[in-house]
Scaffold this active site. Sequence first.
Site, PDB file in Angstrom:
ATOM      1  N   SER A  69       0.814  -1.222   0.000  1.00 31.03           N
ATOM      2  CA  SER A  69       0.000   0.000   0.000  1.00 31.03           C
ATOM      3  C   SER A  69       0.845   1.269   0.000  1.00 31.03           C
ATOM      4  O   SER A  69       0.548   2.202  -0.767  1.00 31.03           O
ATOM      5  CB  SER A  69      -0.955   0.005   1.193  1.00 31.03           C
ATOM      6  OG  SER A  69      -1.913  -1.005   1.026  1.00 31.03           O
TER       7      SER A  69
ATOM      8  N   ALA B  77     -12.419 -18.378   5.710  1.00 29.73           N
ATOM      9  CA  ALA B  77     -13.457 -17.570   6.366  1.00 29.73           C
ATOM     10  C   ALA B  77     -12.809 -16.407   7.113  1.00 29.73           C
ATOM     11  O   ALA B  77     -13.330 -15.934   8.113  1.00 29.73           O
ATOM     12  CB  ALA B  77     -14.269 -18.453   7.319  1.00 29.73           C
ATOM     13  N   GLY B  78     -11.658 -15.956   6.637  1.00 33.49           N
ATOM     14  CA  GLY B  78     -10.909 -14.891   7.313  1.00 33.49           C
ATOM     15  C   GLY B  78     -11.438 -13.508   6.991  1.00 33.49           C
ATOM     16  O   GLY B  78     -12.531 -13.343   6.424  1.00 33.49           O
ATOM     17  N   GLY B  79     -10.633 -12.505   7.352  1.00 37.69           N
ATOM     18  CA  GLY B  79     -11.029 -11.106   7.327  1.00 37.69           C
ATOM     19  C   GLY B  79     -11.644 -10.577   6.042  1.00 37.69           C
ATOM     20  O   GLY B  79     -12.543  -9.733   6.085  1.00 37.69           O
ATOM     21  N   VAL B  80     -11.218 -11.085   4.885  1.00 36.07           N
ATOM     22  CA  VAL B  80     -11.671 -10.482   3.632  1.00 36.07           C
ATOM     23  C   VAL B  80     -12.942 -11.147   3.089  1.00 36.07           C
ATOM     24  O   VAL B  80     -13.620 -10.603   2.206  1.00 36.07           O
ATOM     25  CB  VAL B  80     -10.516 -10.532   2.587  1.00 36.07           C
ATOM     26  CG1 VAL B  80     -10.357 -11.890   1.971  1.00 36.07           C
ATOM     27  CG2 VAL B  80     -10.690  -9.474   1.525  1.00 36.07           C
TER      28      VAL B  80
ATOM     29  N   GLY C 140      -5.182 -11.827  -7.182  1.00 29.37           N
ATOM     30  CA  GLY C 140      -5.911 -10.720  -6.566  1.00 29.37           C
ATOM     31  C   GLY C 140      -5.324  -9.338  -6.796  1.00 29.37           C
ATOM     32  O   GLY C 140      -5.667  -8.404  -6.079  1.00 29.37           O
TER      33      GLY C 140
ATOM     34  N   THR D 178      -5.495  -3.508   7.788  1.00 24.02           N
ATOM     35  CA  THR D 178      -5.387  -4.850   7.228  1.00 24.02           C
ATOM     36  C   THR D 178      -5.362  -5.885   8.344  1.00 24.02           C
ATOM     37  O   THR D 178      -5.623  -5.563   9.513  1.00 24.02           O
ATOM     38  CB  THR D 178      -4.200  -4.930   6.227  1.00 24.02           C
ATOM     39  OG1 THR D 178      -4.254  -6.201   5.583  1.00 24.02           O
ATOM     40  CG2 THR D 178      -2.853  -4.743   6.888  1.00 24.02           C
TER      41      THR D 178
ATOM     42  N   ASP E  22     -12.812  -2.941   0.217  1.00 25.39           N
ATOM     43  CA  ASP E  22     -12.503  -4.276  -0.317  1.00 25.39           C
ATOM     44  C   ASP E  22     -13.657  -4.773  -1.204  1.00 25.39           C
ATOM     45  O   ASP E  22     -13.431  -5.509  -2.170  1.00 25.39           O
ATOM     46  CB  ASP E  22     -12.309  -5.288   0.824  1.00 25.39           C
ATOM     47  CG  ASP E  22     -10.994  -5.078   1.558  1.00 25.39           C
ATOM     48  OD1 ASP E  22     -10.018  -4.635   0.923  1.00 25.39           O
ATOM     49  OD2 ASP E  22     -10.945  -5.354   2.772  1.00 25.39           O
TER      50      ASP E  22
ATOM     51  N   LYS F 186      -9.365  -5.607  10.856  1.00 24.94           N
ATOM     52  CA  LYS F 186     -10.507  -5.046  10.111  1.00 24.94           C
ATOM     53  C   LYS F 186     -11.801  -5.050  10.905  1.00 24.94           C
ATOM     54  O   LYS F 186     -12.644  -4.179  10.731  1.00 24.94           O
ATOM     55  CB  LYS F 186     -10.698  -5.810   8.793  1.00 24.94           C
ATOM     56  CG  LYS F 186      -9.609  -5.509   7.785  1.00 24.94           C
ATOM     57  CD  LYS F 186      -9.822  -6.199   6.467  1.00 24.94           C
ATOM     58  CE  LYS F 186      -8.657  -5.837   5.549  1.00 24.94           C
ATOM     59  NZ  LYS F 186      -8.803  -6.369   4.193  1.00 24.94           N
TER      60      LYS F 186
END
Length: 265
Positions: free
Chosen positions: A16, A126-129, A232, A61, A101, A65
């Site tokens: 970033s 099943a994580g943060g995003v 991605g 990140t 996102d 989040k």
Amino acid sequence: MKKYLVIGNPIEHSLSPKLHNYWIKTNNIDAIYDKEKLNYEELESIISKVKKNEIHGINVTVPFKNKIIPYMDQLSPEAEKTKSVNTIYANNNQVIGHNTDIAGFELSLKKLKYDVSGKKILILGAGGVVPSIIFALNRMNVSKITVTNRTKEKAEKLKDLFKELILADWGNVSDFDMIINATSVGLNTNEKIDLDLSKVGQNKIFYDVIYNPHETNFLKMGKELGNRAENGKFMFIYQAHQAFTIWHKLMPEINDEVINIVTND
Ligand code: ATR
């Protein structure tokens, strides 16, 4: 000079700063974008700096989040629905938590010219995003979303946010048009997901949220089996693009140099 930050833990590998500082420079903006590795206890004080106008914007990140939410004065509808904040800014003394996102994922599919409407989707992880991906897929009218995660309880929590979700046991690969790797497996080059995907058939799309390395074993296997494979990188670029547009009120260019920043790290 305005100050922007990405916070996370770990944070060393975040691209970033490179991307935002490139756009800051090419648009002659008087600002700097930095990265900071934090612990949970430091979240409150960093957000107070946004309130005091010492920091003008923050990207969030893994793994913050969701944990950052209690420190927000307001959430955008997207952040509220996904319980996930990746972009923070102040407006009239209020600290706003937003989620870019979702748009990042959606715009990446548009860029790749993949029409997802009516399609069956299988998400690994099943994580943060993942809530953001589900929100975007629903908005694009997919027919069915199945989530499979090594730790089932974590997938069950997602069902609290999205009732229509179908959960499958890890190892149980359902029929799909598009499969998305949203696990962290593949971040280290030699890692392989312990799922048997050899019988999935052809003409599907394998999408990996990971863009560095640019071709994970998951994508290699997808290709070898006769499927389309995409990483991605555009999701990453577009989430940053949306955040930049909110903070600086101008739309930066996504040119070859931008793609190089993300590709050639
Ligand atoms: P967090 O778990 O903090 O949200 P993340 O990077 O957003 O972090 O998510 C990591 C995802 O990768 C999780 O879905 C995790 O599965 P668990 O919930 O079972 O931990 C998944 N993951 C990590 N290592 C994995 C492995 N070796 N095999 C399968 N899934 C794995």
